[in-house]
Each structure stands twice: as C-alpha cells, then as structure tokens.
Design a protein around this motif. Sequence first.
Motif, PDB file in Angstrom:
ATOM      1  N   UNK A  40     -33.246  32.266 -34.059  1.00 34.42           N
ATOM      2  CA  UNK A  40     -32.678  31.648 -32.862  1.00 34.42           C
ATOM      3  C   UNK A  40     -32.009  32.698 -31.976  1.00 34.42           C
ATOM      4  N   UNK A  41     -31.264  33.606 -32.593  1.00 32.48           N
ATOM      5  CA  UNK A  41     -30.593  34.646 -31.812  1.00 32.48           C
ATOM      6  C   UNK A  41     -31.588  35.552 -31.101  1.00 32.48           C
ATOM      7  N   UNK A  42     -32.665  35.902 -31.779  1.00 29.84           N
ATOM      8  CA  UNK A  42     -33.670  36.762 -31.159  1.00 29.84           C
ATOM      9  C   UNK A  42     -34.299  36.080 -29.939  1.00 29.84           C
ATOM     10  N   UNK A  43     -34.386  34.756 -29.988  1.00 29.31           N
ATOM     11  CA  UNK A  43     -34.936  34.012 -28.861  1.00 29.31           C
ATOM     12  C   UNK A  43     -33.912  33.855 -27.733  1.00 29.31           C
ATOM     13  N   UNK A  44     -32.641  33.634 -28.098  1.00 25.40           N
ATOM     14  CA  UNK A  44     -31.606  33.332 -27.116  1.00 25.40           C
ATOM     15  C   UNK A  44     -30.958  34.584 -26.529  1.00 25.40           C
ATOM     16  N   UNK A  45     -30.937  35.677 -27.308  1.00 27.70           N
ATOM     17  CA  UNK A  45     -30.383  36.973 -26.877  1.00 27.70           C
ATOM     18  C   UNK A  45     -28.911  36.876 -26.463  1.00 27.70           C
ATOM     19  N   UNK A  46     -28.041  36.472 -27.371  1.00 25.91           N
ATOM     20  CA  UNK A  46     -26.622  36.388 -27.028  1.00 25.91           C
ATOM     21  C   UNK A  46     -25.960  37.759 -27.018  1.00 25.91           C
ATOM     22  N   UNK A  47     -24.869  37.874 -26.266  1.00 23.34           N
ATOM     23  CA  UNK A  47     -24.027  39.063 -26.380  1.00 23.34           C
ATOM     24  C   UNK A  47     -22.731  38.749 -27.128  1.00 23.34           C
ATOM     25  N   UNK A  48     -22.564  37.489 -27.518  1.00 28.06           N
ATOM     26  CA  UNK A  48     -21.469  37.065 -28.398  1.00 28.06           C
ATOM     27  C   UNK A  48     -22.035  36.180 -29.507  1.00 28.06           C
ATOM     28  N   UNK A  49     -21.560  36.391 -30.716  1.00 28.76           N
ATOM     29  CA  UNK A  49     -21.856  35.492 -31.830  1.00 28.76           C
ATOM     30  C   UNK A  49     -20.524  34.941 -32.304  1.00 28.76           C
ATOM     31  N   UNK A  50     -20.430  33.623 -32.388  1.00 37.48           N
ATOM     32  CA  UNK A  50     -19.190  32.963 -32.782  1.00 37.48           C
ATOM     33  C   UNK A  50     -19.418  32.268 -34.129  1.00 37.48           C
ATOM     34  N   UNK A  51     -18.764  32.762 -35.170  1.00 42.24           N
ATOM     35  CA  UNK A  51     -18.805  32.106 -36.472  1.00 42.24           C
ATOM     36  C   UNK A  51     -17.668  31.119 -36.556  1.00 42.24           C
ATOM     37  N   UNK A  52     -17.986  29.837 -36.674  1.00 38.87           N
ATOM     38  CA  UNK A  52     -16.986  28.766 -36.639  1.00 38.87           C
ATOM     39  C   UNK A  52     -17.087  27.932 -37.903  1.00 38.87           C
ATOM     40  N   UNK A  53     -16.041  27.942 -38.720  1.00 40.51           N
ATOM     41  CA  UNK A  53     -16.059  27.110 -39.920  1.00 40.51           C
ATOM     42  C   UNK A  53     -15.426  27.820 -41.095  1.00 40.51           C
ATOM     43  N   UNK A  54     -15.843  27.413 -42.302  1.00 45.92           N
ATOM     44  CA  UNK A  54     -15.344  28.058 -43.502  1.00 45.92           C
ATOM     45  C   UNK A  54     -16.050  29.380 -43.744  1.00 45.92           C
ATOM     46  N   UNK A  55     -15.827  29.927 -44.926  1.00 39.93           N
ATOM     47  CA  UNK A  55     -16.421  31.211 -45.247  1.00 39.93           C
ATOM     48  C   UNK A  55     -17.928  31.218 -45.154  1.00 39.93           C
TER      49      UNK A  55
END
Length: 395
Positions: free
Chosen positions: A81-96
């Motif tokens: 998904x990231x390779x398709x969307x090309x984000x400059x931010x990744x947000x990890x939201x949740x538990x470990x």
Amino acid sequence: MSGYSKWFRIPRDIVFGWGCLEYLKQLDGKKAVIVTDKVMQQLGFVEKVKSYLAEAGIKSTVFDEVEPDPSRQTVKKGAKLMLEYQPDLIVGLGGGSAIDAGKAMWIFYEHPDVTWEQIFVPFTGVPKLRNKARYVAIPSTSGTATEVTLAAVITNRDVQPNVKDFTLSYEVTPDIAICDPELPSTMPPVVTANTGFDVIVHAVEAYVSVNATDVTDPIALRSAAMAYEWLPRAFANGSNKEAREKMHTASLMAGFTFTNTALGLVHSTAHQIGAEYGVPHGRANAIMLPYVVQYNTPAAAARYADVARAFGHDSSDPYEGTAKFIKAIRDLQKLLGIPACLKDASIDEQDFLNKVDMLAQNAMKDGSTPANPRVPTVEEIKKIFLCAYYGNDVL
C-alpha cells in the motif's frame, strides 16, 4: 551493543500529556499512511488522527489490518500500500503490534528488495531509512514503549512453532512519539494489568542489564517506582486521569532505558510463551519475572534490592532486598489477577513438557538474552521454564 562507546538514543521529538494528539496539526508533510487496527477505528481515534492531519494540510489513507503479533504477510501487504500511495509520513497508531508493523512496513517501503533475513541482523541489518518518509508513533497502551525504541517484533507464521523475530536497529526508532494518555484510558482492566506489568519489567531489566549506565539507571528506577505506585490505581479505576498519565509517562521512560540497554531473560522466555501459547506479552513477562529474578540473584542482588528500595521496601542486605522485591511483585500479581505460574495460565502440561526443550533453545537464541546479568545455559533456561510452570522456586 557496541563496546567502543556508550550512548542514549531516543526520538528527536517526544510529546506527552493529555490532549497532545493535537500535535499532529503541527506536522510537515504531504501524504501519510496510518498503520493501525480495527479497535482504533472503532474507538474513533483513526478519524481524529485523519482530521488533525488534514488541518496540517496532509492527505492520509489507512491500513487497519494489523493483528496481534503481526505477521510477515501483514507487513508485506502494508508495504505494498505504501509503495502505491508514496507517503512522506508513516503514522503507527495503536498498541505495540500496530507500531511495530508500521516500522517493518517502513523498511520494505524504502527498500523493497531487502530480505527478512537481513533486517533481523541486530544493529547492522536495516538499511538507512528516511529517504522517503519519517515515522510518527502514537501508542494506545501504556506498556510496550515501542514508540521510543529501536525494536520491532514480527511473527513468522510460516514455521511451526511460530517464531517472533526482532529488528534491532536505531534506524526504526520513530522520529516523533506522541503519547496522549487519552488513548490508553480506553483499555479494560485486564489489558491495563498486562501492559502495566510490561512497564515494570522493562524498567527492571534495563536496570540490571549488563549495558546499564549512569544515564539509564535513574530513569529506570524512577519509571519502575512510578509504575509500581500507579498501576493498581489505573487498574482499579480506568478513568483516573492522573493514574493514566503517570502510567503512560512511566512506560515512555522505561522505553528510554531499555532501548539503550537491551533487556534480559524475562523477555527472552516470555517471547517464547507468547509465540507458542498466545499468552499476552505483558502477562507472560509478569509470570516469568520472579523466577528469572531468583535465577539472576547471585549476579544482581544489589540491583534488585535497589528496585525494592525504590518500591519502598528497604533492606541493608542485598539478598533480603531481592526477596522483598520478589514478594512485592507477587503481591502485585495477585492484586491484578495475574497467574503466579504458567500452569495457571491455561497452558497444557503435557504439551508444555513436550516443548520445553525447544522453548529453552529458542530463548537462548533470543536477542534479549545477551544483556542478562547472569550468563545462562540452555539447561538453566529449561529449569527456569519448569519452575515457572509449576510455581517452584529457582534454587
């Protein structure tokens, strides 16, 4: 850990306290992928994160398929998904699990051809990151502290028994940690207990680690004492805002320490129990803690006595202090409804006996073992497992 120098490495920006999720409005970026799970969706935090990012002019999309103990397959799906969307931010939201999965996705997003075998080589295996994106970690539990650490735990479900593998690289330490106690305030008591005990174990193992330093020691002792004092209150009343904030801060501080010292045999053994029997990580740590402390006492009694003193149980004799520490831990287990032994954690006896040799061998190879204050053998680890199963003292 390198022998030529000491260091203290944590994220550049750490924001904490009630309401600090709004810090997302101040971020710079164009596109973000939010890596999370269905629970964060249901609780409304995903929409809140998306809204704050939008106020910062950042478009976002969501990957919400992270499961407990995330698999290699999930990581690869998110990286696609990231390779398709090309984000400059990744947000990890949740538990470990969500934050760790996001870290691993980040690696494969920036380096699609890297292999699993390479990224699990400690300290040198992960290639340079931040060529495409920065990482923002927002924890929903007060326990794992992965929002400030160098580790990501990914489960290999292609082998039997399942194996938890670890990236250990300061490359995956998040750039920004946003620690808002509002998120863990939604945890039920059992999750509060499990994750809260993880805080105590992180702090204690960091304090007795062979890599402990004068920088990490006071933070480890303070975070252990805070968790010991405030965990029962957060457990008893999940809406106690002060208790929630104290636990979230204690978790953050414990993360500061163990990401710079590594852990020990409590984690090495708990990792195997979690991977093989599905016991939640913090609960497995809580069960294993007294037995590993007994094993480590000849090498670390003075240090355990220091922790007991931080808990309010003073003693002039290190061995007496260690005994007081163990009693304090067992009393806390009882108060929080945590089993005193593995047998009481609904682990089948014959199955455990059939696998204990394998569990001991895997624990010996675990990345946390080298920092343990006492150097174990496989047979000694097996003994610890057996004592922990039946509730016998490790003599």
